[in-house]
Scaffold this motif. Structure first.
Motif, PDB file in Angstrom:
ATOM      1  N   ARG A 149      -3.071   5.649  -1.908  1.00  0.00           N
ATOM      2  CA  ARG A 149      -3.578   4.448  -1.237  1.00  0.00           C
ATOM      3  C   ARG A 149      -5.034   4.210  -1.631  1.00  0.00           C
ATOM      4  O   ARG A 149      -5.432   3.091  -1.948  1.00  0.00           O
ATOM      5  N   LEU A 156       0.826  -1.202   0.000  1.00  0.00           N
ATOM      6  CA  LEU A 156       0.000   0.000   0.000  1.00  0.00           C
ATOM      7  C   LEU A 156       0.860   1.253   0.000  1.00  0.00           C
ATOM      8  O   LEU A 156       1.817   1.345   0.776  1.00  0.00           O
ATOM      9  N   TYR A 202      -7.321   1.645   4.212  1.00  0.00           N
ATOM     10  CA  TYR A 202      -7.170   3.037   3.824  1.00  0.00           C
ATOM     11  C   TYR A 202      -6.867   3.914   5.042  1.00  0.00           C
ATOM     12  O   TYR A 202      -6.070   4.838   4.976  1.00  0.00           O
TER      13      TYR A 202
END
Length: 126
Positions: A68, A61, A123
């Motif tokens: 992201r 990521l 996230y």
């Protein structure tokens, strides 16, 4: 014949996922097709499976939130599209279907809900 999906108020959904959930067959609908003797995993288990699968699919990521988000969306979108295609195919099926396609669509949507939970968690990681 589809029962409405009731979501927890704390769950924030991808805009297209909300629409998919409204179109998806509910558990009772699927069990009506399959019969009560057939095994259908609980929603929580299906969502957990989707969460774990998504976490395995996504690696490396980016650290910047925008990047992201784009990375996660790129991995989430194919799952979203596949579930939508399954749902769009349901109305074209004959009345005497075995229920297999309804069960597959139901499972795909529940997995997708879990994948979205994983994506949001990934996230928000620092």
């Amino acid at each position: 014949m589809r029962s409405p999906f009731i979501r927890p108020p704390s769950l924030v959904l991808h805009p297209l996922l909300e629409k998919i959930i409204l179109l998806a067959p509910g558990r009772n609908c699927v069990l009506a097709f399959l019969g009560q003797n057939d095994f259908l995993p609980e929603e929580e288990q299906l969502q957990q499976n989707g969460c774990e699968l998504f976490q395995m699919m996504v690696a490396d990521l980016p650290t910047v939130h925008r990047e992201r988000g784009n990375h996660l969306e790129a991995h989430f979108r194919p799952l979203l599209n596949a579930a939508m295609e399954m749902l769009m195919a349901l109305p074209d099926m004959q009345e005497n279907t075995s229920g297999t396609h309804y069960a597959q669509a139901y499972i795909a949507v529940q997995n997708l809900i879990g994948a979205q939970k994983a994506a949001m968690s990934m996230y928000c990681r620092a």
